[in-house]
Write a protein that holds these residues in place. Sequence first.
Motif, PDB file in Angstrom:
ATOM      1  N   THR A 194       1.076   0.543 -17.853  1.00  0.00           N
ATOM      2  CA  THR A 194       0.223  -0.520 -18.389  1.00  0.00           C
ATOM      3  C   THR A 194      -0.248  -1.487 -17.315  1.00  0.00           C
ATOM      4  OG1 THR A 194       1.444  -0.407 -20.472  1.00  0.00           O
ATOM      5  CG2 THR A 194       0.070  -2.351 -20.118  1.00  0.00           C
ATOM      6  N   SER A 195       0.697  -2.000 -16.517  1.00  0.00           N
ATOM      7  CA  SER A 195       0.355  -3.047 -15.548  1.00  0.00           C
ATOM      8  C   SER A 195       1.053  -2.785 -14.224  1.00  0.00           C
ATOM      9  CB  SER A 195       0.773  -4.427 -16.070  1.00  0.00           C
ATOM     10  OG  SER A 195       0.165  -4.712 -17.304  1.00  0.00           O
ATOM     11  N   GLU A 196       0.310  -2.996 -13.139  1.00  0.00           N
ATOM     12  CA  GLU A 196       0.937  -2.919 -11.821  1.00  0.00           C
ATOM     13  C   GLU A 196       1.662  -4.223 -11.540  1.00  0.00           C
ATOM     14  OE1 GLU A 196      -0.829  -1.321  -7.805  1.00  0.00           O
ATOM     15  OE2 GLU A 196      -0.992  -3.521  -7.845  1.00  0.00           O
ATOM     16  N   MET A 197       2.935  -4.146 -11.191  1.00  0.00           N
ATOM     17  CA  MET A 197       3.717  -5.326 -10.864  1.00  0.00           C
ATOM     18  C   MET A 197       3.513  -5.748  -9.411  1.00  0.00           C
ATOM     19  SD  MET A 197       7.162  -4.100 -12.856  1.00  0.00           S
ATOM     20  CE  MET A 197       8.205  -5.401 -12.207  1.00  0.00           C
ATOM     21  N   GLY A 198       3.064  -4.824  -8.594  1.00  0.00           N
ATOM     22  CA  GLY A 198       2.809  -5.146  -7.197  1.00  0.00           C
ATOM     23  C   GLY A 198       2.915  -3.909  -6.329  1.00  0.00           C
ATOM     24  N   GLN A 199       2.407  -4.022  -5.079  1.00  0.00           N
ATOM     25  CA  GLN A 199       2.496  -2.917  -4.120  1.00  0.00           C
ATOM     26  C   GLN A 199       2.213  -3.471  -2.742  1.00  0.00           C
ATOM     27  OE1 GLN A 199      -0.154  -1.187  -2.254  1.00  0.00           O
ATOM     28  NE2 GLN A 199      -1.586  -2.866  -2.784  1.00  0.00           N
ATOM     29  N   ILE A 200       2.688  -2.775  -1.744  1.00  0.00           N
ATOM     30  CA  ILE A 200       2.389  -3.165  -0.368  1.00  0.00           C
ATOM     31  C   ILE A 200       2.510  -1.939   0.522  1.00  0.00           C
ATOM     32  CG2 ILE A 200       4.771  -3.825   0.175  1.00  0.00           C
ATOM     33  CD1 ILE A 200       3.556  -6.060   1.952  1.00  0.00           C
ATOM     34  N   ALA A 201       1.602  -1.803   1.471  1.00  0.00           N
ATOM     35  CA  ALA A 201       1.671  -0.767   2.495  1.00  0.00           C
ATOM     36  C   ALA A 201       1.938  -1.456   3.825  1.00  0.00           C
ATOM     37  CB  ALA A 201       0.372   0.030   2.543  1.00  0.00           C
ATOM     38  N   ALA A 202       3.099  -1.189   4.425  1.00  0.00           N
ATOM     39  CA  ALA A 202       3.516  -1.843   5.670  1.00  0.00           C
ATOM     40  C   ALA A 202       3.142  -0.954   6.858  1.00  0.00           C
ATOM     41  CB  ALA A 202       5.013  -2.101   5.642  1.00  0.00           C
ATOM     42  N   THR A 203       2.460  -1.543   7.829  1.00  0.00           N
ATOM     43  CA  THR A 203       2.007  -0.764   8.987  1.00  0.00           C
ATOM     44  C   THR A 203       2.415  -1.376  10.316  1.00  0.00           C
ATOM     45  OG1 THR A 203      -0.122  -1.926   8.937  1.00  0.00           O
ATOM     46  CG2 THR A 203       0.025   0.172   7.728  1.00  0.00           C
ATOM     47  N   ALA A 204       3.172  -2.463  10.294  1.00  0.00           N
ATOM     48  CA  ALA A 204       3.567  -3.107  11.551  1.00  0.00           C
ATOM     49  C   ALA A 204       4.586  -2.282  12.313  1.00  0.00           C
ATOM     50  CB  ALA A 204       4.120  -4.495  11.276  1.00  0.00           C
ATOM     51  N   GLY A 205       5.381  -1.494  11.604  1.00  0.00           N
ATOM     52  CA  GLY A 205       6.370  -0.636  12.242  1.00  0.00           C
ATOM     53  C   GLY A 205       5.917   0.809  12.189  1.00  0.00           C
ATOM     54  N   ASP A 206       6.786   1.679  11.665  1.00  0.00           N
ATOM     55  CA  ASP A 206       6.468   3.102  11.585  1.00  0.00           C
ATOM     56  C   ASP A 206       5.839   3.489  10.243  1.00  0.00           C
ATOM     57  OD1 ASP A 206       7.381   3.539  14.153  1.00  0.00           O
ATOM     58  OD2 ASP A 206       9.447   3.916  13.486  1.00  0.00           O
ATOM     59  N   ASP A 207       5.501   2.485   9.431  1.00  0.00           N
ATOM     60  CA  ASP A 207       4.786   2.647   8.157  1.00  0.00           C
ATOM     61  C   ASP A 207       5.708   3.004   6.980  1.00  0.00           C
ATOM     62  OD1 ASP A 207       2.630   2.235   9.809  1.00  0.00           O
ATOM     63  OD2 ASP A 207       1.891   4.305   9.686  1.00  0.00           O
TER      64      ASP A 207
END
Length: 468
Positions: free
Chosen positions: A230-243
């Motif tokens: 129903t709803s996305e609570m959140g997400q993040i794609a981290a790229t500062a390290g090895d992803d």
Amino acid sequence: MTTTTTYLDDLSRVRIAFTGLSADADYALVERSTDGITWTTVRGGDKVGLVSSAGKLDDYEFVAGVANTYRVTAVDAATPQWIGSGGPVTAVNASLTPFTNGSTVAGDLLLMLATIRNSGAGAPVQPAGWTTVVDLGNVKLFARYAAAGGSTGHTVTFTGGVAGADTTAQLSTFRNTSTSPAATPATVVNASQQNLPWPAYTPGAAPSMLVGLGWKQDDWSSAPTTAAWTSEMGQIAATAGDDAGHVWWLQARTDTTQKPAGFWTVTGGAAAISKAALVAFGRRPNVGVETSVITPLLDSVWVKNVRRPSLNRKLTVTGISDITRPARVSVVDVIGRTLPVAINDVRGSQRLTLSVTVPSLAAAADFDNALLTGHTVFIQAPELACAVPTLYATIGDTTQRKTSARGVRRYFDLPLTEVAAPASTVYSDTFVYADVLATYATIADVVAANASYSALVDKVSSAVVIVP
């Protein structure tokens, strides 16, 4: 929240009164225990109505002569609700301090999703005051109730990290939601692939908030998508390290049917291992609990009517018969055998006759009126070790007699057969609608005689209305 207990000898009852319950409470659950381990719901105490966060209940079936502990639980019957998430945060092999949604209030459920990239060695450390709900090693979900409202930060540290290990964390807030999962979470560890699969899961309660969380050991160019939530609570794609990246979604559930397995479609990045979990949270069990202890002392045997407690009467017992238990057995003679065959069952309930005395003709008329309903009664002795047993009983053919030609004292013989207690749904206040009709001629008379509705139901009926 304050709970007080008082013994009232007018009808032999313990008054449980409570005030200052949470404004979120819709009703109160009232229970009794004599050992602090086994709890019994007081008759009528499964849903006690509240007025201005206060209420009361009378218990006529307390255990006399010992300490009775009463537990009042404030219950919010509202459906669990998602309030929102704070922003996700990320770092490289370092601790994180995500913040709660600004609409959080004290008592809300907080969920913290925390991850670290190096699966197999790295792991989030459970913060003080939190519990671990999902443990996938380097991916964990923590839970606690909010101690304060507004946007507040909560720090999570990590262990076993390595250079380039991206860490992520995010907080999400739910209202009237339990910190304990409604069923064991379903988890899955996936082989390297582009999309992010989740497992099938059956919620253990309804209504509930179903949360699906996922982590992938690589980044993405846009948020993972799905039509199954129903709803996305959140997400993040981290790229500062090895992803690495995390994502979580929710679905409000009104039943306990299974959520089938599926997957989030991931755009960008590369194929990599992933982990996912599904977990459901039901209603918060309470919004406050308070206890109070009292030792009610009786100076006489009582006969109580659980349907009409206004008919409760103190007894002066002048005699008790032998107590019998009828056998349930049939003895069958068999042709060609000397010894018969017995067909046995458990023995019947206790049978006995109580003889009680009343001092006057008026008292005799009152007592006779109190027995007219024919309801199951509760015979309560001052203590458990008493010649008169404490039991529920039905009263057989009663006899009213005198011992002298001109005497006004009367004796009643009450043949008792022990029976099961009436269902917990059978209860009444001391003053019911029939009493209002019998006592007052008009509504104006009711209003004039009673300052509030509470004062009206607190009245003690002087007689029960029996249709001839």
